[in-house]
Design an enzyme around this catalytic site. Structure first.
Site, short mmCIF file in Angstrom:
data_model
loop_
_atom_site.label_atom_id
_atom_site.label_comp_id
_atom_site.label_asym_id
_atom_site.label_seq_id
_atom_site.Cartn_x
_atom_site.Cartn_y
_atom_site.Cartn_z
N ARG A 81 10.11 -8.72 -6.56
CA ARG A 81 9.70 -8.74 -5.15
C ARG A 81 8.61 -7.70 -4.91
O ARG A 81 8.70 -6.56 -5.37
CB ARG A 81 10.89 -8.46 -4.25
CG ARG A 81 10.57 -8.44 -2.75
CD ARG A 81 10.33 -7.07 -2.21
NE ARG A 81 10.13 -7.06 -0.75
CZ ARG A 81 9.83 -5.97 -0.04
NH1 ARG A 81 9.69 -4.81 -0.66
NH2 ARG A 81 9.65 -6.04 1.27
N ILE A 82 7.57 -8.06 -4.19
CA ILE A 82 6.49 -7.15 -3.83
C ILE A 82 6.40 -7.10 -2.31
O ILE A 82 6.35 -8.13 -1.65
CB ILE A 82 5.14 -7.61 -4.43
CG1 ILE A 82 5.22 -7.55 -5.96
CG2 ILE A 82 4.00 -6.73 -3.91
CD1 ILE A 82 4.01 -8.13 -6.66
N GLY A 83 6.41 -5.91 -1.76
CA GLY A 83 6.37 -5.74 -0.32
C GLY A 83 4.97 -5.50 0.20
O GLY A 83 3.98 -5.83 -0.45
N ASP A 84 4.89 -4.89 1.38
CA ASP A 84 3.59 -4.67 2.01
C ASP A 84 2.86 -3.45 1.48
O ASP A 84 1.63 -3.37 1.54
CB ASP A 84 3.77 -4.51 3.52
CG ASP A 84 4.49 -3.21 3.87
OD1 ASP A 84 3.83 -2.27 4.35
OD2 ASP A 84 5.71 -3.13 3.65
N THR B 58 9.93 4.42 2.23
CA THR B 58 8.47 4.36 2.11
C THR B 58 7.86 5.64 2.67
O THR B 58 8.30 6.16 3.68
CB THR B 58 7.93 3.15 2.90
OG1 THR B 58 8.54 1.96 2.39
CG2 THR B 58 6.42 3.05 2.76
N GLY C 194 8.38 -0.05 7.24
CA GLY C 194 9.33 -0.88 7.97
C GLY C 194 9.67 -2.14 7.21
O GLY C 194 9.75 -2.13 5.98
N GLU C 195 9.86 -3.23 7.92
CA GLU C 195 10.21 -4.50 7.28
C GLU C 195 8.96 -5.11 6.66
O GLU C 195 8.09 -5.64 7.34
CB GLU C 195 10.84 -5.44 8.31
CG GLU C 195 12.16 -4.90 8.85
CD GLU C 195 12.90 -5.89 9.71
OE1 GLU C 195 12.67 -7.11 9.57
OE2 GLU C 195 13.72 -5.46 10.54
N GLY C 196 8.89 -5.01 5.35
CA GLY C 196 7.69 -5.38 4.63
C GLY C 196 7.22 -6.80 4.84
O GLY C 196 6.02 -7.06 4.97
#
Length: 330
Positions: free
Chosen positions: A228-231, A200, A251-253
């Protein structure tokens, strides 16, 4: 800021990140390569700001595309978002498979559509309508990432995209064992940091008139499920900008989504009167639960802040007073 017909100029500032969670054993030469990329991004952004450019026109200089993380199907699905603080306008995209520069399409969603968020086929169709550059999905796939996808599948987990060749990571057997019991190593998203990576990228800017903007772009997680959709494309989670500040997370979404990290920084400043660094420190400590992440932020008054709760975050900042700095570790 305007007072009557007079424009009051302030000091501008820009910060960029290249991902949180860095292998402590990352070779020095690769650390320096990452710092050079950060310096180049800061120089590009600084040049635009020095010439009087608006904050929102500076963000797209930092973008993630080729080399993005692969889905479990071996394809690329990219996402990005951008937000203009003064009017809280925003644009976001997800599920891109052919758009060469995702953040540029997010900007077009904001500027040339009645919507704030487009995804998958709709986003791809809009990209073609707008005439943005598109390529075949194979363009984004690299040999290193194909190898990392194989490793992730053998470990039966997901991991973030990684830019260090497989020969420099731990063995597949060690990765699989560590995925089961931690192996005494610091873990991120199910695997040891030696096979974790940051893909990212983000940028936050405040211009000489105190206008803030933020942008974030990513390929997501290696071996993620398709869809899948992250932050990163979620306004308020991975990206946020308003009159008080601009924030970009990494980081961890899933943890960032649950904590609405970016918006919480702004809310603490707006409603509690915290300084930028105080707000950043609070959300990193109190809003991530057991997740690991980091963020960069600027305020409307020209302050720059960052925070992370993992081993490192690729980051850098520059300001109108000539300051320029890049770093990885705490």
């Amino acid at each position: 800021m305007c007072g009557g017909n007079v424009i009051v100029e302030r000091g501008w500032a820009i910060a960029v990140h290249g991902g949180a969670g860095v292998d402590p054993e990352l070779p020095p030469e690769r650390q320096e390569q990452a710092k050079q990329v950060l310096r180049r991004c800061l120089q590009l952004g600084s040049s635009a700001l020095r010439a009087g450019g608006a904050a929102i026109d500076t963000d797209p200089t930092f973008n993630s595309g080729r080399g993005s993380a692969l889905t479990s199907k071996g394809t690329v699905e990219m996402e990005a978002s951008i937000m203009d603080g003064p009017r809280r306008r925003c644009g976001a995209v997800s599920g891109l498979t052919t758009v060469k520069n995702p953040i540029s399409l997010a900007r077009l969603v904001m500027d040339r559509s009645p919507h704030s968020y487009l995804a998958f086929d709709g986003a791809e169709e809009f990209a073609r309508e707008q005439g943005v550059e598109v390529v075949e999905n194979d363009y984004f796939i690299t040999e290193e990432n194909v190898g990392m996808l194989k490793l992730a599948k053998e470990a039966n987990t997901i991991l973030f995209d990684y830019r260090v060749p497989l020969a420099e990571t731990c063995s597949k057997a060690a990765a699989a064992a560590a995925a089961e019991d931690g192996g005494g190593l610091q873990m991120m998203n199910g695997l040891p940091l030696s096979v974790y990576a940051q893909e990212t990228v983000g940028c936050v800017v405040v211009d000489s008139q105190g206008r803030c903007a933020a942008a974030t772009s990513t390929g997501g997680l290696m071996n993620k499920k398709s869809g899948r959709i992250g932050d990163s494309p979620i306004i308020g989670a991975g990206t946020y900008a308003c009159g008080a500040c601009a924030v970009s997370c990494t980081g961890e979404g899933e943890a960032i989504l649950r904590g609405t990290l970016a918006r919480d920084v702004a809310a603490l400043m707006e409603y509690k009167g915290l300084s930028l660094q105080e707000a950043v420190d609070f959300v990193i400590k109190e809003r991530l639960d057991e997740g690991m992440a980091g963020l960069i932020a600027v305020s409307g008054t020209g302050d720059v802040a960052y925070g992370f709760n993992c081993t490192g975050m690729f980051r850098g900042c520059a300001s109108s007073d000539g300051f320029l700095d890049v770093g990885i570790w705490n």
